[in-house]
Each structure stands twice: as C-alpha cells, then as structure tokens.
Design an enzyme around this catalytic site. Sequence first.
Site, short mmCIF file in Angstrom:
data_model
loop_
_atom_site.label_atom_id
_atom_site.label_comp_id
_atom_site.label_asym_id
_atom_site.label_seq_id
_atom_site.Cartn_x
_atom_site.Cartn_y
_atom_site.Cartn_z
N ASN A 82 -5.27 -21.39 -1.93
CA ASN A 82 -4.87 -20.17 -1.24
C ASN A 82 -4.28 -19.15 -2.23
OD1 ASN A 82 -4.21 -18.37 1.03
ND2 ASN A 82 -4.39 -20.22 2.28
N ARG A 83 -3.50 -18.19 -1.74
CA ARG A 83 -3.13 -17.04 -2.56
C ARG A 83 -1.73 -17.14 -3.14
NH1 ARG A 83 -6.57 -15.49 1.40
NH2 ARG A 83 -8.33 -14.21 0.70
N HIS A 108 -7.08 -19.75 -5.01
CA HIS A 108 -7.76 -21.05 -5.15
C HIS A 108 -7.91 -21.50 -6.60
CE1 HIS A 108 -8.36 -21.29 -0.94
NE2 HIS A 108 -9.47 -20.58 -0.84
N HIS A 179 -12.18 -27.51 0.91
CA HIS A 179 -12.58 -26.27 1.56
C HIS A 179 -13.93 -26.42 2.27
CE1 HIS A 179 -12.75 -22.02 2.32
NE2 HIS A 179 -11.72 -21.74 1.53
N SER A 180 -14.10 -27.46 3.07
CA SER A 180 -15.35 -27.64 3.80
C SER A 180 -15.45 -26.67 4.97
CB SER A 180 -15.46 -29.08 4.32
OG SER A 180 -15.70 -29.97 3.26
N TYR A 181 -16.66 -26.18 5.20
CA TYR A 181 -16.98 -25.29 6.31
C TYR A 181 -17.72 -26.10 7.37
CZ TYR A 181 -16.13 -21.12 3.32
OH TYR A 181 -15.59 -20.14 2.52
N ASP A 251 -7.78 -16.24 9.42
CA ASP A 251 -7.67 -16.72 8.03
C ASP A 251 -6.18 -16.89 7.75
OD1 ASP A 251 -8.17 -17.56 5.48
OD2 ASP A 251 -8.78 -15.60 4.71
N GLN A 288 -4.66 -24.18 7.17
CA GLN A 288 -5.31 -22.88 7.16
C GLN A 288 -6.55 -22.92 8.05
OE1 GLN A 288 -4.02 -20.37 5.25
NE2 GLN A 288 -5.60 -18.79 5.28
N GLU A 315 -8.05 -26.31 6.51
CA GLU A 315 -7.60 -26.68 5.17
C GLU A 315 -6.15 -27.14 5.22
OE1 GLU A 315 -8.61 -23.26 2.52
OE2 GLU A 315 -9.57 -22.55 4.36
#
Length: 353
Positions: A82-83, A108, A179-181, A251, A288, A315
Amino acid sequence: MGIISEVAFNTVHNNQKVQLFTLKNKNGMIVQITNYGAIIVSINVKDKEGKLTDVVQGYDTAQEYIDNNKLYQGAICGRYANRIKKGKFTLNRKKYSLTVNDGSNHLHGGLIGFDKKIWDVKETSASKVTFQYTSPDGDEGYPGTVIVTVTYSINENNELRLDYSGTTDQETILSLVNHSYFNLAGEGSGAINNHQLQIEADFYTPLTKNHEPTGEILTVKNTPFDFTSLTFIGDRIDSDHDQLAIANGYDHNFVLKHGIYSLDLVATAIEPGSGRKMEVFTTMPGLQLYTANWIKNEKGKEDHIYQERESFCLETQNFPDAINQSHFPSPVLTPRSVYKHSTIYKFSIIDTK
C-alpha cells in the site's frame, strides 16, 4: 482450461530461474504459484455443479508477468504494501526517502518491489511451496537487510494458507500483502457487482485526493462502506460519496474487529450464480478492499480482456502509511523481533437448502 502450463514458466530472468509450482488436494482444488514475485498464478476450485474454474486474474506465461504486471496481479507486495505518503518517514530520528512510484507516494514497495523479484525456492511438496527473498539494506530506500519467507499450502478443507515471516538486521518497516484479483464466477467472466461481501469491520480509514490515508478512522455506519452484513458489491459502489469518487470505487483499508495476531474470519465473499464462497481469515489488523477500479483493456489469460470492476482484492495488511500515523498499528520490525502473519483463503459451496 484454467490450468496453466508449467512449461510456459520455465524461463530465465536476470540470470535466475523462473518456475511454476502446482499444488493439489484430493477435492480437485489446484493452485499454481511462481517464484517470480511469489505470484499466485491460478486458483482452480469447483462450482455448485462440480465444474473446476480459475477464480483469479492473471496471465498464461512467465514473460507476460515480467513484461506487463503493473497491476500486481497475484503478487507479494513489499517491503511495505500500500501507500507511504510522499515516500518519506522517520525512524529513530533518522529520515528516509523511498522511491516514489504512485503520483507523489510510494506504493507496494517501489519501482522494483518484491513483486518483481525472483524468490529462492526453499521447499516444495504436492501441497506446499516455500519461497525466500533477501532484500538488501537501502533497497528502494528502506533501511536494513531483510530476509522474508512466504509459504503457500493447501489442505483437504480447500484452504489456501499463506504464512509470512521476516527478520532484519536493523530497525525497518515491513508489511507484506498478496494482491490476488478474485472473480468467483471465474476470471474474465465480467462484472463483480453481483458478488456478495461481508467484512468484519465497523471502521475504515478514508483517503485524501492523493490516495494516502487522512489519518482519520471513520465509522462505516450509514455509509457505502458498511459491509457488516452480506451486501452486493454493486449496490452502493456508484453512490454519491466523496471517498468513492476519489477511488472510482472501493480502494480502502478496513479496521478489522478481531484481536490482532489471532487468526480469525474477517471477510466472506459469495457469488450466487456459481455457488462459490470464499472466506478470508487473517492475523493482520487491516483489510484492503479494492474493486479493480482502474483496469482498462488489460489482456489476460486465454485472451480475456479485463476491464474495471471485473475482480476484487481482499488484501490482509497493516494500515497504509502506518509509520506516519502514530495511532495506527506499528509497522516497525526490530532485529530482536520476527515478523509473522498468516492468511487463509477458504473455498466452499453455499448451502442452498
């Protein structure tokens, strides 16, 4: 269909060997993982009719991940997922500047994060694989030499378990994420609006217009962020809410209710058409939710063209920018401590009786 060829991952990148590992259980669940970025390449699970389908977005070959994976599909993100605001933080009165790769922020792990590294293969079996990566002092601006391991394992309960560990030789920060979608109807099958989602969280952390946390912790009550009971993802995603406008959807980091370090159920996703259910368990304090809001015309597996809001990420993480927010859970790892956390993605079929 859905099972990726291991031959398509037998390549060399930066003079290191890339491989694909296939894990199976007796129920027919098949999970494939590569040591490039420690990426989950496919998760094949049965629907209510017994049909096996891949439920995560991605690519068919190693080279496509190497060339195209700006979306972090399936990857381990680190050192810090993340940020981090403006890529800056202070630790032990020393200021650090990380590489900036997302507007004005560090995201990331930076330009060449853990998602783009070849991980060492430490152990493999029919149901488990363990990867290790050593991140040198100064990597993307982070202090300390950090050694991290991730073990992926599956069992007969259709649980995919991720066990993370990390050590450092000087104080640093660490938060690893997969980070799987996901699309439980099958990757490439269209919008996720009809997925139902429940998150065990009464609060979330809102964002500035630059997508970093404001530092506030706000209630989800009477907002589009209330997933305390099963709710269709599409029900409120286009609501008139400033936070949804900033992110073009969800997000956001949710503040999980469970006791930290306890491996608890924190989220449930259901796709009614296929009957698939995914439960998420974690020891981490944050989750997340990302609804793939910025994907456009991304060519993926079997020539599928992925678009926005055709997948979602759950996440498990420490809070974004936690090093700059003293009231967030501490992300600091010392030489005297060991970073450990676990996450489970459990797949089943909903009871329609």
